[in-house]
Design a protein around this motif. Structure first.
Motif, PDB file in Angstrom:
ATOM      1  N   HIS A  23      36.850  73.294  27.358  1.00 43.24           N
ATOM      2  CA  HIS A  23      37.494  74.539  28.057  1.00 43.24           C
ATOM      3  C   HIS A  23      37.129  74.658  29.512  1.00 43.24           C
ATOM      4  O   HIS A  23      37.728  75.215  30.271  1.00 43.24           O
ATOM      5  N   GLY A  24      35.616  74.448  29.559  1.00 49.29           N
ATOM      6  CA  GLY A  24      34.958  74.577  30.869  1.00 49.29           C
ATOM      7  C   GLY A  24      35.447  73.737  31.886  1.00 49.29           C
ATOM      8  O   GLY A  24      35.806  74.098  33.149  1.00 49.29           O
ATOM      9  N   ILE A  25      35.685  72.477  31.472  1.00 45.53           N
ATOM     10  CA  ILE A  25      36.300  71.414  32.456  1.00 45.53           C
ATOM     11  C   ILE A  25      37.665  71.666  32.807  1.00 45.53           C
ATOM     12  O   ILE A  25      38.159  71.634  33.996  1.00 45.53           O
ATOM     13  N   ALA A  26      38.460  72.308  31.757  1.00 42.68           N
ATOM     14  CA  ALA A  26      39.900  72.952  32.342  1.00 42.68           C
ATOM     15  C   ALA A  26      39.698  74.016  33.187  1.00 42.68           C
ATOM     16  O   ALA A  26      40.527  73.945  34.267  1.00 42.68           O
ATOM     17  N   LYS A  27      38.635  74.936  33.121  1.00 39.45           N
ATOM     18  CA  LYS A  27      38.464  76.060  34.068  1.00 39.45           C
ATOM     19  C   LYS A  27      38.156  75.591  35.561  1.00 39.45           C
ATOM     20  O   LYS A  27      38.392  75.951  36.492  1.00 39.45           O
ATOM     21  N   VAL A  57      30.402  75.742  30.808  1.00 39.62           N
ATOM     22  CA  VAL A  57      30.076  74.511  31.299  1.00 39.62           C
ATOM     23  C   VAL A  57      28.381  74.275  30.968  1.00 39.62           C
ATOM     24  O   VAL A  57      27.929  73.329  30.362  1.00 39.62           O
ATOM     25  N   LEU A  58      27.690  75.330  31.688  1.00 40.99           N
ATOM     26  CA  LEU A  58      26.385  75.103  31.379  1.00 40.99           C
ATOM     27  C   LEU A  58      25.728  75.234  29.951  1.00 40.99           C
ATOM     28  O   LEU A  58      25.034  74.354  29.649  1.00 40.99           O
ATOM     29  N   ALA A  59      26.143  76.309  29.273  1.00 40.13           N
ATOM     30  CA  ALA A  59      25.945  76.546  27.995  1.00 40.13           C
ATOM     31  C   ALA A  59      26.122  75.288  27.046  1.00 40.13           C
ATOM     32  O   ALA A  59      25.354  74.892  26.126  1.00 40.13           O
ATOM     33  N   PRO A  60      27.492  74.885  27.033  1.00 42.20           N
ATOM     34  CA  PRO A  60      27.690  73.428  26.275  1.00 42.20           C
ATOM     35  C   PRO A  60      26.929  72.298  26.410  1.00 42.20           C
ATOM     36  O   PRO A  60      26.474  71.740  25.555  1.00 42.20           O
TER      37      PRO A  60
END
Length: 133
Positions: A23-27, A57-60
């Motif tokens: 999800h973060g990479i998509a953002k 991103v950071l948390a995952p």
């Protein structure tokens, strides 16, 4: 068969961390304009949208490698709460197209992160001896 809680925590860390990182990479690749616009429409500053990069991103990454797992899990759980209040409150009592809860993915991310917050990363984490591991 002998139970192995540490291996179970590793599987949980990989699952929650990897799937949320997507999800973060998509953002990162698609931009944060949608989130920024949504925040501005709710009367909040648009720059807060960059907080999604912390939560997605950071948390995952922290969860995946098992470094300060409990901090990463807390950040991810807070990200889920923010997503709920910004986007998903209307779906609280809805069923999805396949019959499951409309918020089941968000619920799984939130509860998985909450479980990791209370358990820590386990023996197979990069760090294990700090109170936030």
């Amino acid at each position: 068969m002998r139970k192995n809680n540490d291996f179970g925590l590793l599987i949980l860390r990989i699952t929650i961390g990897f799937l949320m990182l997507l999800h973060g990479i998509a953002k990162l690749s698609g931009g944060l304009d949608f989130i920024s616009g949504m925040l501005v429409n709710k009367g909040l500053p648009g720059f807060i949208a960059y907080g999604v990069l912390v939560g997605e991103v950071l948390a995952p990454v922290l969860i995946l490698i098992g470094f300060r797992t409990r901090i990463g899990a807390l950040l991810l759980a807070l990200n889920c709460v923010a997503a709920y209040f910004l986007v998903h409150t209307a779906d609280t009592f809805k069923l999805g197209e396949t019959g499951g809860w409309a918020l089941e993915l968000l619920g799984l991310f939130f509860l998985g992160a909450l479980a990791l917050f209370f358990t820590g990363g386990g023996r197979f984490a990069a760090s294990k001896n700090h109170k936030w591991d």
